[in-house]
Structure formats: structure tokens, C-alpha cells
Design a protein around this motif. Structure first.
Motif, PDB file in Angstrom:
ATOM      1  N   LEU A  23      -2.131  72.562  42.727  1.00  0.00           N
ATOM      2  CA  LEU A  23      -0.711  72.326  42.943  1.00  0.00           C
ATOM      3  C   LEU A  23      -0.233  73.175  44.120  1.00  0.00           C
ATOM      4  O   LEU A  23      -0.783  74.260  44.382  1.00  0.00           O
ATOM      5  CB  LEU A  23       0.099  72.700  41.701  1.00  0.00           C
ATOM      6  N   LEU A  24       0.791  72.697  44.797  1.00  0.00           N
ATOM      7  CA  LEU A  24       1.384  73.465  45.889  1.00  0.00           C
ATOM      8  C   LEU A  24       1.830  74.833  45.388  1.00  0.00           C
ATOM      9  O   LEU A  24       2.532  74.941  44.369  1.00  0.00           O
ATOM     10  CB  LEU A  24       2.601  72.743  46.447  1.00  0.00           C
ATOM     11  N   ALA A  25       1.439  75.880  46.100  1.00  0.00           N
ATOM     12  CA  ALA A  25       1.864  77.232  45.754  1.00  0.00           C
ATOM     13  C   ALA A  25       3.258  77.484  46.317  1.00  0.00           C
ATOM     14  O   ALA A  25       3.488  77.349  47.524  1.00  0.00           O
ATOM     15  CB  ALA A  25       0.881  78.255  46.309  1.00  0.00           C
ATOM     16  N   ASN A  26       4.174  77.861  45.439  1.00  0.00           N
ATOM     17  CA  ASN A  26       5.573  78.059  45.802  1.00  0.00           C
ATOM     18  C   ASN A  26       5.921  79.543  45.732  1.00  0.00           C
ATOM     19  O   ASN A  26       5.672  80.200  44.718  1.00  0.00           O
ATOM     20  CB  ASN A  26       6.462  77.257  44.851  1.00  0.00           C
ATOM     21  N   TYR A  56       4.981  81.349  42.257  1.00  0.00           N
ATOM     22  CA  TYR A  56       4.448  82.711  42.230  1.00  0.00           C
ATOM     23  C   TYR A  56       5.523  83.679  42.707  1.00  0.00           C
ATOM     24  O   TYR A  56       6.373  83.318  43.528  1.00  0.00           O
ATOM     25  CB  TYR A  56       3.253  82.866  43.166  1.00  0.00           C
ATOM     26  N   LYS A  57       5.446  84.918  42.222  1.00  0.00           N
ATOM     27  CA  LYS A  57       6.247  85.983  42.817  1.00  0.00           C
ATOM     28  C   LYS A  57       5.570  86.408  44.119  1.00  0.00           C
ATOM     29  O   LYS A  57       4.397  86.817  44.101  1.00  0.00           O
ATOM     30  CB  LYS A  57       6.319  87.189  41.884  1.00  0.00           C
ATOM     31  N   PRO A  58       6.263  86.336  45.258  1.00  0.00           N
ATOM     32  CA  PRO A  58       5.611  86.675  46.527  1.00  0.00           C
ATOM     33  C   PRO A  58       5.560  88.168  46.814  1.00  0.00           C
ATOM     34  O   PRO A  58       5.060  88.578  47.858  1.00  0.00           O
ATOM     35  CB  PRO A  58       6.481  85.944  47.561  1.00  0.00           C
ATOM     36  N   LEU A  70      -3.474  86.706  39.332  1.00  0.00           N
ATOM     37  CA  LEU A  70      -3.422  85.256  39.517  1.00  0.00           C
ATOM     38  C   LEU A  70      -2.673  84.973  40.812  1.00  0.00           C
ATOM     39  O   LEU A  70      -1.502  85.328  40.949  1.00  0.00           O
ATOM     40  CB  LEU A  70      -2.721  84.605  38.325  1.00  0.00           C
ATOM     41  N   TRP A  71      -3.345  84.326  41.738  1.00  0.00           N
ATOM     42  CA  TRP A  71      -2.779  84.181  43.075  1.00  0.00           C
ATOM     43  C   TRP A  71      -3.252  82.871  43.689  1.00  0.00           C
ATOM     44  O   TRP A  71      -4.263  82.307  43.276  1.00  0.00           O
ATOM     45  CB  TRP A  71      -3.211  85.350  43.944  1.00  0.00           C
ATOM     46  N   HIS A  72      -2.509  82.417  44.672  1.00  0.00           N
ATOM     47  CA  HIS A  72      -2.860  81.162  45.329  1.00  0.00           C
ATOM     48  C   HIS A  72      -4.030  81.359  46.296  1.00  0.00           C
ATOM     49  O   HIS A  72      -4.354  82.485  46.697  1.00  0.00           O
ATOM     50  CB  HIS A  72      -1.651  80.607  46.083  1.00  0.00           C
ATOM     51  N   LYS A  73      -4.647  80.245  46.673  1.00  0.00           N
ATOM     52  CA  LYS A  73      -5.699  80.249  47.687  1.00  0.00           C
ATOM     53  C   LYS A  73      -5.316  79.240  48.758  1.00  0.00           C
ATOM     54  O   LYS A  73      -5.209  78.036  48.478  1.00  0.00           O
ATOM     55  CB  LYS A  73      -7.052  79.871  47.073  1.00  0.00           C
TER      56      LYS A  73
END
Length: 375
Positions: A128-131, A328-330, A344-347
Motif C-alpha cells: 500500500l502507498l506509504a502515507n 506512518y508517523k514520519p 515498522l517502516w515503509h520501503k
């Protein structure tokens, strides 16, 4: 897999997104007689609410579930709902139930040797798109725009921006300023970047202002417009939806399947924010997701808390045909960076599945104890 103990842990931690403001929640640990452990979360937020949630779990839910099969999540969920019937159609009881249900699902997945998304019928999305979900709170428009541009430079492909939050910004305080910010942001990000607007609880607009701002922001192709009115203002939401082509989002402050059904039957909202640490757990989220399928609506996990809720929300979102993005919290924060063994983080701007059994996270109990001591 009989339940031996259910322990609530009210915790407190500084949130960099709000200039170090103390944020609170309640973690839940379920232990079986065989030594299996599951973790959950109840997003109670305020000190008195966290205390009340902990009391309901300790004095109400643990006694009725002790000795029961920890993997029979459906029976446990119904049993808890029946127990809190007098005070539990939403509110504190729903929060308490959420954390216990989440922890039981964690155990059930571990017992089956499956990640939770497999327990939910498998993946509906490979990714899914990371927001980057953030509050707009820096001083001046240029600083606020630069911060969001930084999210995209860091790989995010979408952003959701909360207005009228703690900090130094006046975004959310004046409609013209708000529209100017979105215009400047679109110019800085270009045509392809997804911008989602979360008006939020700190804004007090009348209906005419909400409609005007929505349509003005719509000129800059915002993806949705979230909670510009009080959530129960049904007449206002109907008029808003009829007055704009922008998708309307709501639901973050609902607690139960019945509450979401009421909104969907109203027909004004297209995107529903749903938090498994609030809406009677993973079981409650899945029931709302089924409603979204029935009514053809979008579901968006409000994963904006600890790594425990992030994990639950990620499994649920990837297993839902109705999800579009994952938040996600940036910014770095202890409950994401240290509470679980691997953040847990986006790629490359995408949210991917967690493949370990259950929630698939390794909760660091020393961090739990440290944060509980701060509460």
C-alpha cells in the motif's frame, strides 16, 4: 491455550510531532497457562481515561476471561461485549475491549503459526502507498511546506495533514491561510503527490465555511477532506457532500459497528477512519471493513499510535479490499522506534506485509516498564 492473566499497562511518552507533548495510551499483555504472550493496545489518550480502561480490564474483563481459550477470539469478543452491556456501547469500555481483543488475535496467530493477514483470508494488496501522517504545526507557511516536501524526499508517496494542532502554526485558524497553504504545497510537490486534509477537532467552522474551504482546496486536487464538521452533524455532512466533488472522510471518533453503519446509511461519507485500538479491536475493525465492502466505501486504518497498533493496522489494511494507503508517523518516537524489536517502516514509499506469526512484532518489555513508570 487457556488465559492465565490479562495485564493493562498505562504508559506515557513525549511525542515529537507535538513538540514533546506527553501522549498516553494503555498496552495490554495477555499470558496463557502455557506461557504464550499476546499484546494489544487501547488508545485512551487522557490520564483519567487510561486509568478507567485499566480498571475495566483488571476488574471486569480479566475475571470473566480467565481460564478461557485464548485462541477463540470470537467467543471472547462476544463475552466481553455482553459483560459491558450497561456501559459499553462505545466509550471507555470499547477502548478496553479493543486492547484485549487485539492481544488475543496476536496469540491466535502465533498458535496457528500464521501472520494475522493470513488469518483474515490472505492479502488483498501486496503493498500500500506509504502515507506520512503529520500535524501542521511549524511557524509560517514556508516552514510547513518545507517539512512536507521533506516527507516526499524521504520516500513517502502520500501525506495526511492535521490542522489546528499544538505548535507554532496558525494553519487551521483562518480559512484563507489554510487554502493558501494547500496551494503552496501543491506547487512545491507537483501534480502527482497525494495530499489528504484532516481538518480535525481543533477547528470550529460553520457549514458554509466548511463547504467553501473544501471546494477551494479541491482546486488543488486534495484526495479527501476529513472531519470538517462535528462527526454527528448528519445534516451538515449531507449538505457538504452534495456541494462538492471532493471525497469526504470521517469515522475516527466512532467506536462501534453500529456507529459506522449509521454513517454509511446516511450516505455522505466515502472514506472511513477506523482504529483497531478503539473500535472494539481487530474483530471490530473487520466488522466495519465488512460494512465498507457492503456499501462500497474506503477504509483507512488510523494507525497513529504505538508499534503494536501499527502492526495490527498493517495486517488489517493489507487484508482489506477497501484500503488505499497506510499511515506512518514520519518522526521518530519511542513507541515506534524502541517499543518493538524492529521498527515498522515503509520501503521506497510502500507499506509491505509483516510475515511473522500473530502481530509479527517483538515487544520490548523493558521499554513497556519504563514507559509505564512515566505514567
Amino acid at each position: 491455550m487457556r488465559i492465565r492473566a490479562i495485564e493493562p499497562f498505562p504508559i506515557a511518552y513525549p511525542d515529537p510531532n507535538d513538540f514533546g507533548t506527553t501522549r498516553r495510551t494503555v498496552l495490554v499483555k495477555v499470558t496463557t497457562e502455557e506461557g504464550a504472550i499476546g499484546w494489544g493496545e487501547c488508545i485512551a489518550m487522557w490520564p483519567e481515561a487510561c486509568k478507567a480502561v485499566a480498571t475495566i480490564i483488571t476488574d471486569g474483563l480479566e475475571p470473566i476471561l480467565k481460564g478461557d481459550d485464548a485462541t477463540d477470539t470470537a467467543t471472547a469478543w462476544e463475552k466481553m461485549r455482553r459483560h459491558v452491556w450497561w456501559y459499553g456501547e462505545g466509550g471507555i469500555a470499547s477502548l478496553a475491549l479493543s486492547g484485549v481483543d487485539m492481544a488475543l488475535w496476536d496469540i491466535a496467530g502465533k498458535a496457528a503459526g500464521k501472520p494475522l493477514y493470513e488469518m483474515f483470508g490472505g492479502l488483498k494488496h501486496d503493498r500500500l502507498l506509504a502515507n506520512a501522517s503529520s500535524h501542521v504545526n511549524k511557524r509560517g507557511e514556508a516552514a510547513c511546506v518545507a517539512e512536507v516536501v521533506g516527507f516526499f524526499e524521504a520516500g513517502f508517496r502520500s501525506t495526511k495533514l492535521g490542522f489546528a494542532k499544538k505548535g507554532e502554526s496558525n494553519i487551521g485558524g483562518d480559512p484563507d491561510t489554510d487554502v493558501s497553504f494547500i496551494r503552496a504545497l501543491r506547487e512545491a510537490l507537483g501534480d502527482q503527490a497525494e495530499i489528504l486534509v484532516d481538518i480535525g477537532n481543533g477547528v470550529r467552522w460553520d457549514l458554509e465555511t466548511a463547504i467553501s474551504v473544501c471546494n477551494r482546496m479541491g482546486e488543488y486536487r486534495i484526495g479527501w477532506y476529513e472531519e470538517p464538521l462535528y462527526p454527528t452533524d448528519d445534516a451538515g455532512y449531507k449538505k457538504l457532500a452534495a456541494s462538492t466533488d471532493v471525497r469526504i472522510a470521517s469515522g475516527e471518533r466512532e467506536f462501534t459497528e453500529a456507529g459506522y453503519r449509521r454513517q454509511m446509511e446516511m450516505g455522505a461519507v466515502e472514506v472511513y477512519g477506523v482504529d483497531p485500538a478503539r473500535v472494539e479491536g481487530i474483530t471490530g475493525f473487520r466488522r466495519v471493513d465488512a460494512l465498507c465492502s457492503q456499501y462500497g466505501q474506503v477504509i483507512n486504518a488510523h494507525a497513529w499510535s504505538t508499534g503494536i497498533t501499527t502492526a495490527a493496522s498493517l495486517h488489517l489494511s493489507l487484508a482489506s479490499p477497501n484500503a488505499e494507503i497506510f499511515e506512518y508517523k514520519p518522526f521518530g518516537v519511542v513507541v515506534q522506534d524502541e517499543l518493538v524489536g524492529e521498527k515498522l517502516w515503509h520501503k521506497d514509499g510502500w507499506a509491505y506485509p509483516i510475515n511473522a506469526p500473530g502481530l509479527g512484532i517483538d515487544v520490548q518489555e523493558d521499554v513497556v516498564q519504563r514507559l509505564a513508570a512515566a505514567a
